[in-house]
Design a protein around this motif. Sequence first.
Motif, PDB file in Angstrom:
ATOM      1  N   VAL A   1       1.339  -1.694  -0.083  1.00  0.00           N
ATOM      2  CA  VAL A   1       0.240   0.160  -0.035  1.00  0.00           C
ATOM      3  C   VAL A   1       1.273   1.178   0.536  1.00  0.00           C
ATOM      4  O   VAL A   1       0.865   2.008  -0.608  1.00  0.00           O
ATOM      5  CB  VAL A   1      -0.304  -0.188   0.669  1.00  0.00           C
ATOM      6  CG1 VAL A   1      -1.823   1.585   1.145  1.00  0.00           C
ATOM      7  CG2 VAL A   1      -1.775  -1.035   1.396  1.00  0.00           C
ATOM      8  N   LEU A   2       1.949   1.365   0.872  1.00  0.00           N
ATOM      9  CA  LEU A   2       2.288   2.826   0.861  1.00  0.00           C
ATOM     10  C   LEU A   2       3.323   2.893  -0.314  1.00  0.00           C
ATOM     11  O   LEU A   2       3.407   4.061  -0.799  1.00  0.00           O
ATOM     12  CB  LEU A   2       3.813   1.907   2.423  1.00  0.00           C
ATOM     13  CG  LEU A   2       2.872   2.095   3.843  1.00  0.00           C
ATOM     14  CD1 LEU A   2       4.175   1.674   4.935  1.00  0.00           C
ATOM     15  CD2 LEU A   2       2.267   3.306   3.917  1.00  0.00           C
ATOM     16  N   HIS A   3       3.696   1.787  -0.525  1.00  0.00           N
ATOM     17  CA  HIS A   3       4.738   2.018  -2.074  1.00  0.00           C
ATOM     18  C   HIS A   3       3.873   2.212  -3.584  1.00  0.00           C
ATOM     19  O   HIS A   3       3.726   3.638  -4.302  1.00  0.00           O
ATOM     20  CB  HIS A   3       5.229   0.985  -2.355  1.00  0.00           C
ATOM     21  CG  HIS A   3       6.670   0.497  -1.723  1.00  0.00           C
ATOM     22  ND1 HIS A   3       7.973  -0.027  -2.957  1.00  0.00           N
ATOM     23  CD2 HIS A   3       7.025   0.469  -1.097  1.00  0.00           C
ATOM     24  CE1 HIS A   3       8.250  -0.414  -2.104  1.00  0.00           C
ATOM     25  NE2 HIS A   3       8.530   0.028  -0.966  1.00  0.00           N
ATOM     26  N   ARG A   4       2.342   1.356  -3.332  1.00  0.00           N
ATOM     27  CA  ARG A   4       1.618   1.932  -4.149  1.00  0.00           C
ATOM     28  C   ARG A   4       1.507   3.927  -4.020  1.00  0.00           C
ATOM     29  O   ARG A   4       1.061   4.796  -5.124  1.00  0.00           O
ATOM     30  CB  ARG A   4       0.357   1.733  -4.258  1.00  0.00           C
ATOM     31  CG  ARG A   4       0.851   0.364  -5.073  1.00  0.00           C
ATOM     32  CD  ARG A   4      -0.534  -0.253  -5.493  1.00  0.00           C
ATOM     33  NE  ARG A   4      -0.279  -2.237  -6.225  1.00  0.00           N
ATOM     34  CZ  ARG A   4      -0.983  -2.934  -5.643  1.00  0.00           C
ATOM     35  NH1 ARG A   4      -2.538  -2.492  -4.985  1.00  0.00           N
ATOM     36  NH2 ARG A   4      -1.251  -4.135  -6.462  1.00  0.00           N
ATOM     37  N   LEU A   5       1.408   4.428  -2.662  1.00  0.00           N
ATOM     38  CA  LEU A   5       0.870   5.511  -2.674  1.00  0.00           C
ATOM     39  C   LEU A   5       2.233   6.662  -2.463  1.00  0.00           C
ATOM     40  O   LEU A   5       1.959   7.959  -2.018  1.00  0.00           O
ATOM     41  CB  LEU A   5       0.619   5.528  -0.816  1.00  0.00           C
ATOM     42  CG  LEU A   5      -0.757   5.112  -1.227  1.00  0.00           C
ATOM     43  CD1 LEU A   5      -0.698   5.417   0.407  1.00  0.00           C
ATOM     44  CD2 LEU A   5      -1.747   5.780  -1.594  1.00  0.00           C
ATOM     45  N   GLY A   6       3.010   5.893  -2.964  1.00  0.00           N
ATOM     46  CA  GLY A   6       4.947   6.890  -3.642  1.00  0.00           C
ATOM     47  C   GLY A   6       5.367   6.951  -2.537  1.00  0.00           C
ATOM     48  O   GLY A   6       6.199   7.990  -2.289  1.00  0.00           O
ATOM     49  N   LEU A   7       5.524   6.218  -1.663  1.00  0.00           N
ATOM     50  CA  LEU A   7       6.547   6.579  -1.037  1.00  0.00           C
ATOM     51  C   LEU A   7       8.002   5.555  -0.477  1.00  0.00           C
ATOM     52  O   LEU A   7       8.360   5.532   0.901  1.00  0.00           O
ATOM     53  CB  LEU A   7       5.270   5.497   0.611  1.00  0.00           C
ATOM     54  CG  LEU A   7       4.113   7.049   1.176  1.00  0.00           C
ATOM     55  CD1 LEU A   7       3.640   6.544   2.300  1.00  0.00           C
ATOM     56  CD2 LEU A   7       5.052   8.454   1.470  1.00  0.00           C
ATOM     57  N   ALA A   8       7.821   4.558  -1.061  1.00  0.00           N
ATOM     58  CA  ALA A   8       8.672   4.296  -1.961  1.00  0.00           C
ATOM     59  C   ALA A   8      10.393   4.751  -1.233  1.00  0.00           C
ATOM     60  O   ALA A   8      11.266   4.394  -0.398  1.00  0.00           O
ATOM     61  CB  ALA A   8       9.670   3.295  -2.440  1.00  0.00           C
TER      62      ALA A   8
ATOM     63  N   HIS B   1      11.168   2.926  12.889  1.00  0.00           N
ATOM     64  CA  HIS B   1      10.738   4.249  13.826  1.00  0.00           C
ATOM     65  C   HIS B   1       9.800   4.245  13.461  1.00  0.00           C
ATOM     66  O   HIS B   1       9.375   5.632  12.517  1.00  0.00           O
ATOM     67  CB  HIS B   1      11.664   5.381  14.216  1.00  0.00           C
ATOM     68  CG  HIS B   1      11.883   5.929  15.624  1.00  0.00           C
ATOM     69  ND1 HIS B   1      10.441   6.523  15.900  1.00  0.00           N
ATOM     70  CD2 HIS B   1      12.463   5.929  16.796  1.00  0.00           C
ATOM     71  CE1 HIS B   1      10.621   7.434  17.296  1.00  0.00           C
ATOM     72  NE2 HIS B   1      12.186   6.727  17.296  1.00  0.00           N
ATOM     73  N   ARG B   2       8.629   4.834  14.892  1.00  0.00           N
ATOM     74  CA  ARG B   2       7.920   5.501  14.450  1.00  0.00           C
ATOM     75  C   ARG B   2       7.341   6.539  13.967  1.00  0.00           C
ATOM     76  O   ARG B   2       6.655   7.078  13.051  1.00  0.00           O
ATOM     77  CB  ARG B   2       6.945   5.134  15.682  1.00  0.00           C
ATOM     78  CG  ARG B   2       6.273   3.351  15.292  1.00  0.00           C
ATOM     79  CD  ARG B   2       5.178   3.409  17.389  1.00  0.00           C
ATOM     80  NE  ARG B   2       4.306   2.396  17.352  1.00  0.00           N
ATOM     81  CZ  ARG B   2       3.795   1.614  16.267  1.00  0.00           C
ATOM     82  NH1 ARG B   2       2.719   2.276  16.209  1.00  0.00           N
ATOM     83  NH2 ARG B   2       2.967  -0.030  17.200  1.00  0.00           N
TER      84      ARG B   2
ATOM     85  N   ALA C   1       6.263  11.316   9.720  1.00  0.00           N
ATOM     86  CA  ALA C   1       7.033  11.978   9.068  1.00  0.00           C
ATOM     87  C   ALA C   1       6.578  11.915   7.788  1.00  0.00           C
ATOM     88  O   ALA C   1       6.752  12.424   6.900  1.00  0.00           O
ATOM     89  CB  ALA C   1       8.637  12.105   9.550  1.00  0.00           C
ATOM     90  N   ALA C   2       7.128  10.454   7.224  1.00  0.00           N
ATOM     91  CA  ALA C   2       6.848  10.145   5.837  1.00  0.00           C
ATOM     92  C   ALA C   2       5.394  10.252   4.960  1.00  0.00           C
ATOM     93  O   ALA C   2       5.337  10.899   3.680  1.00  0.00           O
ATOM     94  CB  ALA C   2       7.311   8.440   5.323  1.00  0.00           C
ATOM     95  N   LEU C   3       4.078   9.711   5.727  1.00  0.00           N
ATOM     96  CA  LEU C   3       3.106   9.780   5.383  1.00  0.00           C
ATOM     97  C   LEU C   3       2.974  11.255   5.567  1.00  0.00           C
ATOM     98  O   LEU C   3       2.265  11.531   4.725  1.00  0.00           O
ATOM     99  CB  LEU C   3       2.449   8.774   6.633  1.00  0.00           C
ATOM    100  CG  LEU C   3       2.241   7.498   6.566  1.00  0.00           C
ATOM    101  CD1 LEU C   3       1.259   6.279   7.497  1.00  0.00           C
ATOM    102  CD2 LEU C   3       1.420   7.247   5.413  1.00  0.00           C
ATOM    103  N   ALA C   4       2.893  12.056   6.297  1.00  0.00           N
ATOM    104  CA  ALA C   4       2.741  13.023   6.201  1.00  0.00           C
ATOM    105  C   ALA C   4       2.811  14.363   5.786  1.00  0.00           C
ATOM    106  O   ALA C   4       2.466  14.829   5.128  1.00  0.00           O
ATOM    107  CB  ALA C   4       2.929  14.307   7.925  1.00  0.00           C
TER     108      ALA C   4
END
Length: 400
Positions: free
Chosen positions: A56-63, A108-109, A114-117
């Motif tokens: 999910v996270l990779h598809r959202l551009g966070l890789a 680390h949470r 930070a990546a999501l925000a």
Amino acid sequence: MYSQGISVNVVGGGIGGLSATLSLLAAGLDVHLYERAPALGEIGAGVQISPNASRVLHRLGLAEALARTAVRPLALHQRRWNDGRTLQRAPLAGPVEARFGFPYYHMHRADLIAALAGAIPAERIHLGHRLAGFTDTGDGVRAQFANGVGAESDVLVGADGIHSLVRAGLFGAQSPRFTGCVAYRGLVPESRLRDLSIEVTMQAWLGPGRHFVNYFVGGGQLVNFVAVIEQDSWTRESWTDRGDPADVLAAFDGWHPQVRGVLEAADEAFIWALFDRAPLDHWSRGRVTLLGDSCHAMLPFMAQGAAQAIEDGATLAACLAAAGPDPAVALHRYETLRLRRATRLQAMSADNKRRFHLPDGPAQRERDEQLAAGSTGWSFDAIAWLYDHDAAMATAGRPG
């Protein structure tokens, strides 16, 4: 311009709320997130992101953002508490990515937050907004915040954790239940532990009435540890207090030198009471729904709490993107797709508490034989139902 014509307000700015907001934005919905704290942050230290969530996270551009701070562990290594004997060693890193298509991360949470925000437009995140109540009018939902702000939307999502006010508003107030475990959590600089020759793995040390987990986070610069101990009751006012490292060191007297070495190097530890809730029969009512710990809080013994919240957001976005004129129908579909899977993981996590903490004896030896044979839930074949799951595509298949 939002292609789906549906507006969504998300309450709660943790991993679940942020990932849901990002999934909903990616699906073309008009989304705003409201967080009670004055700044985004996360209590705790490490988090494990298995392939069902990294997909999910990779598809959202966070890789790329994840690659900067995450660690890809070489293996899951379950060991005996005193002599360090290997009970099971399951490959991760390259093999898990080859098998399931996406990486297994330790993070680390705060880095994940930070990546999501950082991927969400700033104007979509509203801090310092504590929910005071909400009203489902049938045509929409009005959320009222303690600072006097009101916000209208077609759908309201409660991602506000185990203490969820949205859940209480839907189904009535109910206290979480203490699970009989407390966890000491902490971080130790890797530089202090080099003489211990700790591998880049997720190590789980299993022993009578307790277990110990350690793994690298922060790009490999820190070692996260979690020391879980059974106790009969919890009398503190806070669930998260600063603990005394000497107390946890005493609790692991006689354990393997590597466990002791990590604890001896720790400057501080936070003690965290582990609570959960009974599974719900429903997550939604009308135009209001729940996700993450607000509806399926679980013990951390399957390392799936954050992953399941991330899955929730992806499935919710897919359901709302395909919604007709009544969003309540989409919320019912979301609940149908997600509830059985999350409830199954709640039960498995609770059962692992018993399995991890067996006293030395016949049952413990039987468990160790099963681990060595790869017949438990941690083997690749047995875990495929979990890691192969594609939450964004769940609407096309059967409930998980």
